[in-house]
Every structure is written in C-alpha cells, then in structure tokens.
Design an enzyme around this catalytic site. Structure first.
Site: not given
Length: 287
Positions: A96, A171, A239
C-alpha cells in the site's frame, strides 16, 4: 511460471507460499535472510541474496513491503529488482503506497522494457493465509489480464480499477471506509458499555440491520474486551491514512473524519501502541 516474491512479512510469507503451492517456480527475497530460509524450508522454491538476484529470469515479480521508501529500496540501485529483471517482465506491487509512487515505478519500468501494475490488497493476515484477499489493480488491461490467473492463487477477487495508480487510490478509499466504521463502532461501544448492554447480543442485533459490517462482526467484541494483540497494526493504518490525506491535498478535497482518526493514531503511537490492532482507537475515547 518463474516468479519472484520480494518481502516476506505477515502478508508476503503466505502469499508467496500460495504461488509455490500452485505449481509456480518461486524465488523469494527478504531483508532478513533467515525469514527467506524459513520460507524455503517450508514451501520449497528458492531464495535470492538480493532483490536483483531473486528477480533474474522471472516472468513476474511481486513486491509486498512496508511503505514508499521500502519499495524504492528493493526496486532501485544495483541490487534492486529493476537491475535484475529481463525485458518484458511484469512487476506487481502489492504494497500500500502513494499513487505517485505507482506512476513513478511504471515510468521507470517502461524505460527499460519492463511493465508495472499496482495491486494493493485487502483482507489482512488471515486473508493472505487463506488465499482470500481482495486485490485492487491499476494498470494496462492486457497486463492485468496476464497477471489475474497467477494472482488468483491468493486473491478471491482480482479487479482492475483503471490505469496505473487506480489500484492505490481504490485502497485509499478502502482504508477511509474501514476507519469510518471502526471509529463509529468505538463510539457506539462507549454508550453500550456505559448502559451495561450485553455486547454479544448487541452485535447480533446490529449485524442484522443497516449497521452490519465486517468490522462490527469481527472486531466489536475484541474492542469491548480491550484486546488488540493481533490484526492490522495501528502504525500501518496511520501510514495508510497519511497517504490518503496526501492524495486529498493534491486533489483539493477535505477529509475531516480521516484527519481526526489520523490524529488519534498519532497519539496512540506516541503511547507505544503502534503494534496493536488498528481498532485500538477505542482507547483514545477512554483516556
């Protein structure tokens, strides 16, 4: 096929294993060489001393590491994947990351005759172990069509969203929706516990109505039990939400809920809870 898999964390280790069990010839790399040796002992295949060595002669190279900097570390340089791949190799990044990195990698790969798709996953460690991940892909149609049968070894749903970068942006939407549900459950549980409601019964009732979600059915009870020693780490969600906020800034849109929960995670990380499951946000409400 000859495949390389770079990164053997809690997700990559079983994902690479599924590829080997599917009959492919897999060569792995992990910066902790013992982890690579453990994988080889369990699944067979082979391991490379560097990303470049693992990627030599591979038809496809899968990468699943931590963040943008980690991806660059294994892709670039004299020991990186791009230094070892042959012309025509398809590079697949499951990490990701930012959409900007995906576009950067696609350009770099194209300059030397390779191809690239971004393919972040959802489903967590359990989904990786069970071969039941959702894979969100950005890339050329023909590249995604080539990759899909291979990715089916660990993906129950493999979907192209658009050109390179679209997978990462999908995502981002996924993570925003997840933390929205988790924050809502956390706040709802505050009322439920103060009112001394029976939590299992509450979850059963809510799961039969409009509040139903994976997070409700799989995490509400553990949140109520103050149990967080498993699952998708808070530091990784922090994150990921940072990536979402960077993308929002580029697009000129505001994400107030995402900003709030990102700040919650920052506080929790400062308190040493980075390795806790991301549902640990409920502790911030109790502080």
């Amino acid at each position: 096929m000859k495949l390389a898999f770079i990164g053997l964390g809690v997700m990559g280790f079983p994902m690479a294993g599924h590829l080997q069990k599917a009959g492919h010839e897999v060569c792995v790399y992990n910066r902790n060489s013992q982890k690579a040796a453990d994988w080889e002992a369990r699944f067979g295949g082979s391991c490379g001393a560097t990303p470049a060595e693992a990627a030599q002669n591979a038809d496809m190279v899968m990468v699943c590491v931590g963040n943008d900097d980690d991806v660059r570390a294994v892709m670039y340089g004299e020991d990186g994947v791009l230094a070892g791949v042959k012309a025509g190799t398809l590079l697949i990044d499951h990490t990701t990351t930012s959409a900007r990195l995906a576009e950067e990698l696609s350009e770099r790969a194209g300059k030397q005759g390779s191809r690239f798709i971004d393919a972040p996953v959802s489903g967590g460690q359990l989904g990786a172990e069970n071969g039941a991940l959702t894979i969100m892909i950005g890339g050329a149609e023909e590249d995604v069509a080539e990759a899909a049968p291979v990715l089916a070894a660990y993906g129950k749903k493999v979907t192209r969203l658009g050109p390179v970068g679209a997978g990462q942006r999908c995502k981002m939407v996924n993570q925003i929706c997840v933390i929205g549900a988790v924050q809502g459950i956390a706040e709802g549980l505050m009322i439920a516990q103060k009112a001394d409601l029976d939590i299992p019964t509450l979850i059963e009732v809510l799961a039969g109505g409009a509040a139903q979600s994976w997070q409700l059915e799989n995490r509400a009870q553990t949140m109520a039990d103050d149990s967080f020693d498993f699952g998708f780490a808070a530091q990784w969600m922090y994150k990921d939400l940072g990536i979402c906020l960077d993308e929002a800034a580029q697009q000129g849109v505001k994400l107030p809920l995402t900003e709030h929960v990102h700040e919650v995670y920052e506080r929790l990380l400062e308190q040493g809870m980075g390795r806790c499951d991301s549902t640990v946000v409920i502790r911030d409400l109790k502080s």
